[in-house]
Design a protein around this motif. Structure first.
Motif, PDB file in Angstrom:
ATOM      1  N   ALA A   1       0.842  -1.195   0.000  1.00 48.28           N
ATOM      2  CA  ALA A   1       0.000   0.000   0.000  1.00 48.28           C
ATOM      3  C   ALA A   1       0.880   1.249   0.000  1.00 48.28           C
ATOM      4  O   ALA A   1       1.903   1.305   0.684  1.00 48.28           O
ATOM      5  N   GLU A   2       0.497   2.247  -0.779  1.00 48.56           N
ATOM      6  CA  GLU A   2       1.238   3.505  -0.857  1.00 48.56           C
ATOM      7  C   GLU A   2       0.716   4.465   0.211  1.00 48.56           C
ATOM      8  O   GLU A   2      -0.500   4.622   0.366  1.00 48.56           O
ATOM      9  N   LEU A   3       1.636   5.108   0.919  1.00 43.39           N
ATOM     10  CA  LEU A   3       1.262   6.015   1.989  1.00 43.39           C
ATOM     11  C   LEU A   3       1.964   7.362   1.813  1.00 43.39           C
ATOM     12  O   LEU A   3       3.126   7.412   1.407  1.00 43.39           O
ATOM     13  N   ILE A   4       1.250   8.435   2.145  1.00 47.16           N
ATOM     14  CA  ILE A   4       1.799   9.788   2.128  1.00 47.16           C
ATOM     15  C   ILE A   4       1.395  10.482   3.419  1.00 47.16           C
ATOM     16  O   ILE A   4       0.213  10.516   3.769  1.00 47.16           O
ATOM     17  N   LEU A   5       2.376  11.020   4.143  1.00 46.73           N
ATOM     18  CA  LEU A   5       2.133  11.780   5.355  1.00 46.73           C
ATOM     19  C   LEU A   5       2.337  13.258   5.064  1.00 46.73           C
ATOM     20  O   LEU A   5       3.402  13.656   4.594  1.00 46.73           O
TER      21      LEU A   5
ATOM     22  N   GLY B   1       6.043   6.475   1.302  1.00 47.02           N
ATOM     23  CA  GLY B   1       6.586   5.124   1.387  1.00 47.02           C
ATOM     24  C   GLY B   1       5.525   4.092   1.079  1.00 47.02           C
ATOM     25  O   GLY B   1       4.437   4.409   0.600  1.00 47.02           O
ATOM     26  N   GLN B   2       5.847   2.821   1.358  1.00 48.43           N
ATOM     27  CA  GLN B   2       4.948   1.696   1.123  1.00 48.43           C
ATOM     28  C   GLN B   2       5.021   0.737   2.299  1.00 48.43           C
ATOM     29  O   GLN B   2       6.056   0.638   2.979  1.00 48.43           O
TER      30      GLN B   2
ATOM     31  N   ALA C   1      -2.519   9.597   4.109  1.00 45.38           N
ATOM     32  CA  ALA C   1      -3.289   9.164   2.945  1.00 45.38           C
ATOM     33  C   ALA C   1      -2.723   7.832   2.459  1.00 45.38           C
ATOM     34  O   ALA C   1      -1.502   7.680   2.333  1.00 45.38           O
ATOM     35  N   ALA C   2      -3.593   6.866   2.205  1.00 41.66           N
ATOM     36  CA  ALA C   2      -3.132   5.535   1.774  1.00 41.66           C
ATOM     37  C   ALA C   2      -4.061   5.009   0.694  1.00 41.66           C
ATOM     38  O   ALA C   2      -5.252   5.334   0.658  1.00 41.66           O
ATOM     39  N   ARG C   3      -3.501   4.177  -0.176  1.00 41.19           N
ATOM     40  CA  ARG C   3      -4.303   3.490  -1.177  1.00 41.19           C
ATOM     41  C   ARG C   3      -3.696   2.125  -1.450  1.00 41.19           C
ATOM     42  O   ARG C   3      -2.480   1.928  -1.411  1.00 41.19           O
ATOM     43  N   ALA C   4      -4.577   1.182  -1.748  1.00 36.22           N
ATOM     44  CA  ALA C   4      -4.150  -0.185  -2.022  1.00 36.22           C
ATOM     45  C   ALA C   4      -3.499  -0.252  -3.394  1.00 36.22           C
ATOM     46  O   ALA C   4      -3.802   0.553  -4.282  1.00 36.22           O
ATOM     47  N   PRO C   5      -2.586  -1.207  -3.589  1.00 37.96           N
ATOM     48  CA  PRO C   5      -1.972  -1.350  -4.917  1.00 37.96           C
ATOM     49  C   PRO C   5      -3.032  -1.703  -5.953  1.00 37.96           C
ATOM     50  O   PRO C   5      -3.911  -2.518  -5.714  1.00 37.96           O
ATOM     51  N   GLY C   6      -2.954  -1.030  -7.098  1.00 39.72           N
ATOM     52  CA  GLY C   6      -3.919  -1.280  -8.152  1.00 39.72           C
ATOM     53  C   GLY C   6      -5.185  -0.474  -8.036  1.00 39.72           C
ATOM     54  O   GLY C   6      -6.117  -0.674  -8.811  1.00 39.72           O
TER      55      GLY C   6
ATOM     56  N   GLY D   1     -11.309  -4.247 -12.372  1.00 34.75           N
ATOM     57  CA  GLY D   1     -11.295  -3.844 -13.767  1.00 34.75           C
ATOM     58  C   GLY D   1     -11.352  -2.352 -13.997  1.00 34.75           C
ATOM     59  O   GLY D   1     -11.386  -1.915 -15.131  1.00 34.75           O
ATOM     60  N   VAL D   2     -11.396  -1.555 -12.945  1.00 37.13           N
ATOM     61  CA  VAL D   2     -11.485  -0.105 -13.093  1.00 37.13           C
ATOM     62  C   VAL D   2     -10.305   0.540 -12.383  1.00 37.13           C
ATOM     63  O   VAL D   2     -10.141   0.383 -11.179  1.00 37.13           O
ATOM     64  N   GLY D   3      -9.514   1.268 -13.131  1.00 37.97           N
ATOM     65  CA  GLY D   3      -8.414   2.005 -12.526  1.00 37.97           C
ATOM     66  C   GLY D   3      -7.319   1.129 -11.954  1.00 37.97           C
ATOM     67  O   GLY D   3      -6.583   1.557 -11.074  1.00 37.97           O
ATOM     68  N   ARG D   4      -7.251  -0.134 -12.388  1.00 35.25           N
ATOM     69  CA  ARG D   4      -6.228  -1.020 -11.853  1.00 35.25           C
ATOM     70  C   ARG D   4      -4.883  -0.717 -12.507  1.00 35.25           C
ATOM     71  O   ARG D   4      -4.792  -0.412 -13.676  1.00 35.25           O
ATOM     72  N   ARG D   5      -3.839  -0.836 -11.737  1.00 35.11           N
ATOM     73  CA  ARG D   5      -2.492  -0.662 -12.259  1.00 35.11           C
ATOM     74  C   ARG D   5      -1.537  -1.384 -11.337  1.00 35.11           C
ATOM     75  O   ARG D   5      -1.866  -1.722 -10.210  1.00 35.11           O
ATOM     76  N   LYS D   6      -0.345  -1.638 -11.843  1.00 25.65           N
ATOM     77  CA  LYS D   6       0.672  -2.286 -11.027  1.00 25.65           C
ATOM     78  C   LYS D   6       1.371  -1.251 -10.162  1.00 25.65           C
ATOM     79  O   LYS D   6       1.505  -0.090 -10.548  1.00 25.65           O
ATOM     80  N   PRO D   7       1.843  -1.670  -8.973  1.00 23.28           N
ATOM     81  CA  PRO D   7       2.609  -0.726  -8.159  1.00 23.28           C
ATOM     82  C   PRO D   7       3.833  -0.248  -8.917  1.00 23.28           C
ATOM     83  O   PRO D   7       4.430  -0.984  -9.702  1.00 23.28           O
ATOM     84  N   ARG D   8       4.242   0.991  -8.674  1.00 23.25           N
ATOM     85  CA  ARG D   8       5.376   1.554  -9.396  1.00 23.25           C
ATOM     86  C   ARG D   8       6.691   0.900  -8.995  1.00 23.25           C
ATOM     87  O   ARG D   8       7.632   0.882  -9.747  1.00 23.25           O
ATOM     88  N   LYS D   9       6.761   0.374  -7.778  1.00 21.85           N
ATOM     89  CA  LYS D   9       7.988  -0.265  -7.337  1.00 21.85           C
ATOM     90  C   LYS D   9       7.644  -1.329  -6.309  1.00 21.85           C
ATOM     91  O   LYS D   9       6.562  -1.330  -5.728  1.00 21.85           O
TER      92      LYS D   9
END
Length: 284
Positions: free
Chosen positions: A186-190, A213-214, A234-239, A266-274
């Motif tokens: 999961a991507e996180l931003i503080l 970070g992640q 702020a956090a979001r799940a991968p994909g 099937g909507v807005g899915r993507r692979k994590p950047r790293k």
């Protein structure tokens, strides 16, 4: 003939002056990047306009510089950085000019107005035009410090004091909402709340002052070196593009469990950047 010789002499003098100025700026940047590898300057610090920050991750966008640089005629900021009451030498200082909020995003239009390093006396003189600013200070092993200020007209000198302290931490796990299963990557931003002028407004700082970070494969995360205060996490799940936010006050000894909704099928899915990192640290 005399006219041509005179013109050539003037061009030579100008070229030499530009060369010396660039050489001096390069030396200042090199000294700042070493951060303790060489003797600190004996003066009240070294400042330059819109210095690059090579230590930032490539994924962190740089704040654009101001369109017009300042000079001593516009006035000076008399910056003083301390640590436990003692001068903090070689502290990195950044000055951001605060603009209005952009109508399309609601975010503040930040511009990098200057940067530099304090001298042995913990001081730094920095030219600044009249306006509202955010000034930040960073030092190895300490949490960043920041302060809002208004620099007036008429070329005044504005004293500014920043105090560095030992940072706090934030640990926890990211899990799937409902099942509670670990959610890795999961991507996180503080984003710290730094504005005294807009206490109820959404947290907003220049991108370089955020912490990113992640979580690791087991969903664990650990941030270190955080300045005391209120943060928006702020956090979001991968994909997924769906962002979930929480408010957290630092310091805290409580581990946080951040529940994130499943990615949209099937909507807005993507692979994590790293690939997920094993540990999250302060982004600066």
């Amino acid at each position: 003939m005399r006219s041509r010789l005179g013109g050539g002499l003037v061009m030579g003098v100008v070229a030499a002056a530009i060369g010396l100025a660039l050489y001096g700026q390069a030396e200042d940047r090199a000294a700042l990047r070493q951060m303790g590898g060489a003797e600190a300057p004996k003066s009240t610090g070294a400042a330059w306009e819109a210095a690059p920050w090579d230590e930032l991750p490539v994924s962190v966008p740089r704040t654009l510089p101001v369109t017009e640089s300042a000079s001593e005629v516009d006035g000076l900021l008399e910056l003083r950085v301390t640590e436990a009451g003692r001068p903090a030498s070689r502290a990195q200082v950044r000055l951001y000019k605060r603009g209005g909020r952009l109508p399309e995003t609601g975010q503040v239009d930040w511009r990098l107005a200057g940067a530099g390093a304090t001298g042995d006396d913990g001081r730094l003189l920095m030219p600044a035009r009249a306006g509202a600013y955010l000034v930040t200070a960073h030092a190895v092993g300490k949490a960043p410090a920041w302060r809002e200020l208004v620099h007036p007209l008429s070329g005044n000198r504005t004293p500014v004091h920043l105090s560095l302290v030992t940072g706090g931490g934030l640990t926890g796990r990211t899990v799937e909402q409902g099942s509670g299963q670990p959610l890795g990557g999961a991507e996180l931003i503080l984003t710290p709340h730094v504005s005294l002028w807009e206490p109820d407004a959404r947290a907003d700082v220049p991108s370089e002052e955020r912490v990113t970070g992640q979580s690791d494969a087991a969903g664990r995360f650990a941030f270190e070196g955080l300045a005391p205060g209120l943060y928006t996490v702020a956090a979001r799940a991968p994909g997924s593009f769906h962002v979930t936010e929480w408010s957290v006050r630092i310091p805290t000894d409580e581990a946080r469990v951040l529940a994130l909704p499943d990615p949209d099928d099937g909507v807005g899915r993507r692979k994590p950047r790293k690939a997920p990192s094993q540990e999250l640290r302060c982004g600066i």
